[in-house]
Write an enzyme that holds these catalytic residues in place. Structure first.
Site, PDB file in Angstrom:
ATOM      1  N   ARG A  59      39.284   0.040  -4.894  1.00 31.57           N
ATOM      2  CA  ARG A  59      39.825  -1.271  -4.265  1.00 31.57           C
ATOM      3  C   ARG A  59      39.544  -1.747  -2.930  1.00 31.57           C
ATOM      4  NH1 ARG A  59      44.803  -2.871  -3.609  1.00 31.57           N
ATOM      5  NH2 ARG A  59      45.891  -1.420  -4.989  1.00 31.57           N
ATOM      6  N   TYR A 112      29.960 -26.574  -5.917  1.00 28.62           N
ATOM      7  CA  TYR A 112      30.086 -26.058  -7.137  1.00 28.62           C
ATOM      8  C   TYR A 112      31.442 -26.419  -7.658  1.00 28.62           C
ATOM      9  CZ  TYR A 112      30.817 -22.514 -10.821  1.00 28.62           C
ATOM     10  OH  TYR A 112      31.148 -22.047 -12.105  1.00 28.62           O
ATOM     11  N   ASP A 184      28.155 -21.557   2.005  1.00 30.79           N
ATOM     12  CA  ASP A 184      27.794 -21.159   0.660  1.00 30.79           C
ATOM     13  C   ASP A 184      26.251 -21.042   0.884  1.00 30.79           C
ATOM     14  OD1 ASP A 184      27.221 -20.285  -1.902  1.00 30.79           O
ATOM     15  OD2 ASP A 184      28.928 -21.515  -2.679  1.00 30.79           O
ATOM     16  N   LYS A 209      23.491 -14.914  -8.888  1.00 31.41           N
ATOM     17  CA  LYS A 209      22.291 -15.841  -9.051  1.00 31.41           C
ATOM     18  C   LYS A 209      21.151 -15.165  -8.154  1.00 31.41           C
ATOM     19  CE  LYS A 209      25.408 -18.658 -10.593  1.00 31.41           C
ATOM     20  NZ  LYS A 209      26.790 -18.322 -10.002  1.00 31.41           N
TER      21      LYS A 209
HETATM   22  N1  LCS Z   1      28.730 -20.920  -5.389  1.00 26.13           N
HETATM   23  C1  LCS Z   1      27.805 -21.510  -5.789  1.00 26.13           C
HETATM   24  C2  LCS Z   1      26.884 -22.515  -5.016  1.00 26.13           C
HETATM   25  C3  LCS Z   1      27.675 -21.400  -7.478  1.00 26.13           C
HETATM   26  O1  LCS Z   1      26.636 -21.942  -7.939  1.00 26.13           O
HETATM   27  C4  LCS Z   1      28.465 -20.626  -8.036  1.00 26.13           C
HETATM   28  C5  LCS Z   1      28.332 -20.570  -9.586  1.00 26.13           C
HETATM   29  C6  LCS Z   1      29.425 -20.068  -7.524  1.00 26.13           C
HETATM   30  C7  LCS Z   1      29.621 -20.291  -6.046  1.00 26.13           C
HETATM   31  C8  LCS Z   1      30.306 -19.097  -8.052  1.00 26.13           C
HETATM   32  O2  LCS Z   1      29.964 -17.777  -8.122  1.00 26.13           O
HETATM   33  P1  LCS Z   1      30.505 -16.969  -9.632  1.00 26.13           P
HETATM   34  O3  LCS Z   1      31.782 -16.814  -9.218  1.00 26.13           O
HETATM   35  O4  LCS Z   1      30.166 -17.679 -10.840  1.00 26.13           O
HETATM   36  O5  LCS Z   1      29.599 -15.740  -9.312  1.00 26.13           O
HETATM   37  N2  LCS Z   1      27.623 -21.391  -9.970  1.00 26.13           N
HETATM   38  C9  LCS Z   1      27.185 -21.695 -11.403  1.00 26.13           C
HETATM   39  C10 LCS Z   1      26.484 -22.579 -11.831  1.00 26.13           C
HETATM   40  O6  LCS Z   1      25.985 -23.592 -11.175  1.00 26.13           O
HETATM   41  N3  LCS Z   1      26.567 -22.435 -13.115  1.00 26.13           N
HETATM   42  O7  LCS Z   1      27.058 -21.339 -13.614  1.00 26.13           O
HETATM   43  C11 LCS Z   1      27.816 -20.954 -12.396  1.00 26.13           C
END
Ligand code: LCS
Length: 394
Positions: A59, A112, A184, A209
């Site tokens: 952790r 997001y 981000d 992503k």
């Molecule tokens: N930042 C952005 C720009 C994102 O598009 C997402 C997830 C996150 C942070 C969060 O990341 P995660 O915890 O899911 O790894 N975006 C998503 C979307 O547009 N569709 O499904 C997930």
């Protein structure tokens, strides 16, 4: 390997990934161990006091995770990385580290969905205030800053409007106000944009992503510009527990090797598709940073190494037509997430950005008919044929 000593395409393959010292394994080993044995009690104590920087408990740190942190920090040209279990774990770590009762954040309105919900509905329970603005409009950021503002949070290009914020200009505003700038960088990946070089203090990713790129892992990353910021975030992450698992970290290490190849291939497809979509009679508008019709086309050219692989568009028939297209595609998969090697299509108002509510969506410019397409690395003609037959069904 030092920052900038090799080109980015090379760094994607090698950064942080030296052959292992024990057997020479070319692939970084997966240290699937929750805990690490100490030679004696004195060594254990030294590790906990910080005199010995060896590993103690996963952790808090793990060699496979460290390799991934070094890799992404090098790609982003930052001081150090901090890997997290998901992108949201990275975002919540930033908010919990730098915000608290009585503090205020200014954020891009069209972020997001859950990022906005986290600030508005969860952080607010702990006395954190937030203001959402169109960060592409610099004056609105300056107006939103208050005496208790602790950070400016920017997502560029924004999900899903693809609005672009001038990172260097916002960093000037942040410096003048004495607040942190967090960016981000999920939609670009370090292949297309390096926020730390433009003046940001912290850059973060949903590695779910483009960085991992195969729609098989959820993961996040924070990269800090200096040791102090990394230390503060590490402290919070260790207590809150949003640590990445070593096997998950290893999968991302494998994915990142092809990051530059995938981003360029997806982007080439997206560029061609955006041009063709804009001419299609059933399309109302297309938002893509590579099109001259994009409101920040010039800024995109200046700030990004390329327009990326994300396209948003609105159909002439609104929500009903959008549903028809999403139910009719075959090759493009109807699914949330983005940045995978495969093309993914989704409807933000009813899916990724549903939690924001309709008022926040309309304030952020997310129309009910907006369809988002993450263009993958399939053959261009196949992607186009699939989408065009779906458009024919309207
Ligand atoms: N930042 C952005 C720009 C994102 O598009 C997402 C997830 C996150 C942070 C969060 O990341 P995660 O915890 O899911 O790894 N975006 C998503 C979307 O547009 N569709 O499904 C997930």
């Amino acid at each position: 390997m030092k920052h900038g000593s090799v080109k980015l395409d090379t760094a994607c393959i090698h950064a942080g990934q030296a052959p292992d010292k024990l057997f020479g394994g070319v692939s970084v080993p997966i240290f699937q161990s929750s805990t690490f044995a100490f030679e004696d009690a004195a060594q254990g104590a030294a590790r906990f006091s910080g005199k010995d920087d060896g590993y103690k408990y996963t952790r808090i740190g793990n060699p496979t995770t460290s390799a991934l942190e070094c890799c992404i920090a090098e790609l982003e040209e930052g001081f150090a990385g901090l890997a997290t279990a998901t992108g949201m774990a990275a975002i919540s770590t930033v908010f919990m580290t730098f915000l608290g009762a009585g503090k205020h954040a200014v954020s891009t309105g069209s972020v997001y969905g859950p990022t906005r919900t986290l600030l508005e509905k969860e952080m607010s329970r702990f006395g954190v205030e937030s203001t959402f603005v169109d960060t592409a409009d610099l004056a609105s950021i300056e107006k939103a800053i208050k005496s208790n503002t602790a950070l400016i949070y920017v997502e560029t290009p924004a999900n899903p409007t693809l609005a672009i914020t001038d990172i260097a200009a916002v960093s000037e505003i942040a410096k003048k106000a004495g607040v942190l700038l967090v960016v981000d960088n999920t939609f670009c990946s370090p292949v297309l944009q390096k926020p730390l070089k433009l003046g940001a203090d912290i850059v973060l990713h949903s590695m779910t992503k483009f960085i991992n790129g195969h729609s098989d892992v959820v993961a996040g990353m924070l990269v800090a510009k200096n040791a102090e910021l990394r230390k503060q975030m590490h402290q919070v992450l260790c207590q809150t527990g949003g640590t990445i698992d070593p096997h998950q970290a290893w999968l991302v290490l494998r994915g990142v090797k092809t990051l530059a190849l995938r981003v360029k291939a997806g982007q080439a497809n997206a560029m061609r598709l955006a041009v063709e979509l804009e001419k299609h009679p059933k399309i109302e508008w297309v938002k893509y940073p590579g099109l001259q019709s994009h409101p920040q086309y010039e800024l995109a050219k200046k700030q990004m190494a390329g327009p990326g692989a994300m396209i948003s568009f609105e159909l002439k028939g609104g929500v009903k037509a959008g549903k028809t297209v999403m139910d009719s595609v075959g090759l493009s998969t109807l699914a949330v997430s983005l940045g995978g090697i495969e093309s993914l299509i989704q409807h933000p108002a009813s899916m990724t950005h549903a939690s924001m509510g309709s008022e926040a969506r309309s304030q952020a410019g997310i129309s009910d008919g907006l369809v988002r397409l993450s263009v993958g690395c399939e053959d261009y003609e196949d992607i186009k044929a699939d989408l065009w037959q779906a458009l024919d069904k309207i």
